[in-house]
Structures are given as C-alpha cells and as structure tokens.
Enzyme design. Structure first.
Site, PDB file in Angstrom:
ATOM      1  N   HIS A  52     -46.865  63.357  60.686  1.00 42.21           N
ATOM      2  CA  HIS A  52     -47.641  62.170  60.312  1.00 42.21           C
ATOM      3  C   HIS A  52     -48.729  61.959  61.363  1.00 42.21           C
ATOM      4  O   HIS A  52     -48.444  61.847  62.558  1.00 42.21           O
ATOM      5  CB  HIS A  52     -46.690  60.970  60.241  1.00 42.21           C
ATOM      6  CG  HIS A  52     -47.298  59.728  59.700  1.00 42.21           C
ATOM      7  ND1 HIS A  52     -47.490  59.507  58.349  1.00 42.21           N
ATOM      8  CD2 HIS A  52     -47.751  58.612  60.324  1.00 42.21           C
ATOM      9  CE1 HIS A  52     -48.025  58.305  58.176  1.00 42.21           C
ATOM     10  NE2 HIS A  52     -48.205  57.749  59.359  1.00 42.21           N
ATOM     11  N   MET A  87     -56.826  55.738  63.631  1.00 42.87           N
ATOM     12  CA  MET A  87     -57.186  54.318  63.781  1.00 42.87           C
ATOM     13  C   MET A  87     -58.594  54.215  64.348  1.00 42.87           C
ATOM     14  O   MET A  87     -58.941  54.952  65.283  1.00 42.87           O
ATOM     15  CB  MET A  87     -56.220  53.643  64.762  1.00 42.87           C
ATOM     16  CG  MET A  87     -54.762  53.784  64.368  1.00 42.87           C
ATOM     17  SD  MET A  87     -53.718  52.961  65.565  1.00 42.87           S
ATOM     18  CE  MET A  87     -52.104  53.401  64.939  1.00 42.87           C
ATOM     19  N   ASP A 118     -51.700  59.602  62.484  1.00 42.51           N
ATOM     20  CA  ASP A 118     -52.243  58.245  62.348  1.00 42.51           C
ATOM     21  C   ASP A 118     -53.656  58.147  62.897  1.00 42.51           C
ATOM     22  O   ASP A 118     -53.860  58.295  64.105  1.00 42.51           O
ATOM     23  CB  ASP A 118     -51.370  57.273  63.149  1.00 42.51           C
ATOM     24  CG  ASP A 118     -50.071  56.943  62.449  1.00 42.51           C
ATOM     25  OD1 ASP A 118     -50.120  56.575  61.258  1.00 42.51           O
ATOM     26  OD2 ASP A 118     -49.009  57.061  63.087  1.00 42.51           O
TER      27      ASP A 118
END
Ligand code: DX5
Ligand code: ZN
Length: 217
Positions: free
Chosen positions: A33, A37, A35
């Site tokens: 995963h 941002m 991420d």
C-alpha cells in the site's frame, strides 16, 4: 471472500525501503500500500512518483496506490507509468469519479474509490459495478498509527449489503485503512471488508509474519 493484506509502507523504515519491501513479501502480505499525500487534501506530505518508480523493482507484489491528493485526475498516468497496479482516489476530491475510473481502466489498472470517515457511504453506491474496489477510511486520512473509528463499521456493512443486493457482475473488493490490528481486523472482516491495509501493526512488529497471519485469521 479471502482476506488480503496490503502492507502500508508509510510506517516502514525509509532508510531501508527495499529490505522493508522484502520483509512484507516474505511475511505473507499480498500487496504493498503506497500512500500519496500532497499537504493539501490532507495535512501531511509523504512521497510520490519518483519514489514509486525507484522502489517498484524491489517487490513482486502488486502496488496498491492510495492518492490522498486534491487533483487525482492529473496524476493517474504518472503513477501508472511508475508501476502502480491499482490506483485509489478520494471521492471528496472530484466531481467526476466515473471519468477517473475510466482513465485508470484505460491504462489497464484496477480502480478504487475512497471515502473519509465522515463521508456518507451511499455516495459510493452508483459506482458499484464500475469500480473494482471501495476504500472505507477507518481513520481520518493523513497519518499512520491512529486509533480505529468504530462508527465506520456500519458503513462497511451497508456497502457490502448493497453490493450483494446489486449483484454486480464483478465482486466488489472492500478495503479498510487505518488502525487495523488483531483487535480490529475481525470486526472489519465480519462487517464485510476483504482487503485490510495495515501500517504500524505490521512494520513495528518484531515478527511481521505472525502479525500478518493474525490479521487474516
Ligand atoms: C492514513 C494512511 C494509512 C496508514 C495506515 O492516512 O492512508 O494507509 O498508513 O496506518 P496504520 O495501519 O498505522 O493505521
Ligand atoms: Zn492508505
């Protein structure tokens, strides 16, 4: 549905990312995963396209990219070219989710759509049968290591029931992200989630394989 574990490298040791990717793969995790941002959609900045491109070769697992950014549409192609296998964007960040799903599919990738804890889950219903995966955030997006929000369990249950009743041609994956541990994993699985993201619970473990197994059982 079989439970899959997506290891969130937000909690990995960034000084040894290739080792951390091998550790996740050897420990029985099913996906990585990633991420993203932007410091705008969420109050934090993580990493982006060049990092994905550089670490992609160190893992044989599919890369599950989670875009927590205000302009997902502009970054689908760059992340696809960098080696994403699936891309999930936030429903709150676009007025045209079907257009973004189509773009992701046209590049041969799996498309996911995510909602934050306070977003009404019924907004995802029109996308059942179009998206491959729904991501129900179980913490406010932005940081790893937060506490699970129990009120999100009802959203998972409602979406699973809706998807079953809709008899969509392709089975919907329901992913959860935030505060997943051996305590909360059985609750989200029971509610209908089949893809569990876990960051701190896996990467801070002394025996990641053991913790990964506990999330699946
Ligand atoms: C939060 C991120 C998560 C985070 C989960 O905004 O989307 O993927 O890494 O971390 P844990 O499992 O530690 O809650
Ligand atoms: Zn995430």
């Amino acid at each position: 549905m079989e439970t899959k574990i997506s290891a969130s490298i937000l909690s990995a040791d960034f000084g040894h990312l290739s080792d951390e990717l091998s550790r996740a793969e050897k420990s029985g995790c099913d996906m990585i995963h990633f991420d993203v941002m932007d410091g705008h959609f969420v109050p934090n900045i993580s990493y982006g396209v060049p990092v994905l491109k550089s670490i992609r070769k160190y893992s044989g697992l599919p890369f599950d990219v989670h875009l927590m950014i205000s302009d997902p549409n502009s970054y689908i192609e760059p992340f696809a070219n960098a080696g994403a296998d699936g891309i999930t964007f936030h429903l709150e960040a676009t007025a045209n989710p079907v257009g973004i799903i189509d773009k992701i599919h046209s590049l041969g990738l799996r498309a996911g759509v995510s909602v934050k804890p306070k977003t009404d889950v019924s907004l995802l219903y029109p996308l059942v049968g179009i998206m491959d995966m729904a991501l129900i955030m179980t913490v406010e997006p932005g940081f790893g290591g937060q506490g699970f929000i129990p009120e999100t369990l009802g959203k998972i249950k409602a979406l699973r029931e809706y998807a079953k009743a809709a008899k969509a041609a392709k089975a919907l994956d329901i992913e959860v992200d935030g505060g997943i541990s051996d305590i909360t994993a059985p609750l989200v699985r029971e509610a209908g989630a089949n893809v569990l993201v876990s960051g701190s619970y896996l990467f801070k473990a002394t025996d990641m394989a053991y913790n990964c197994k506990l999330l699946k059982d």
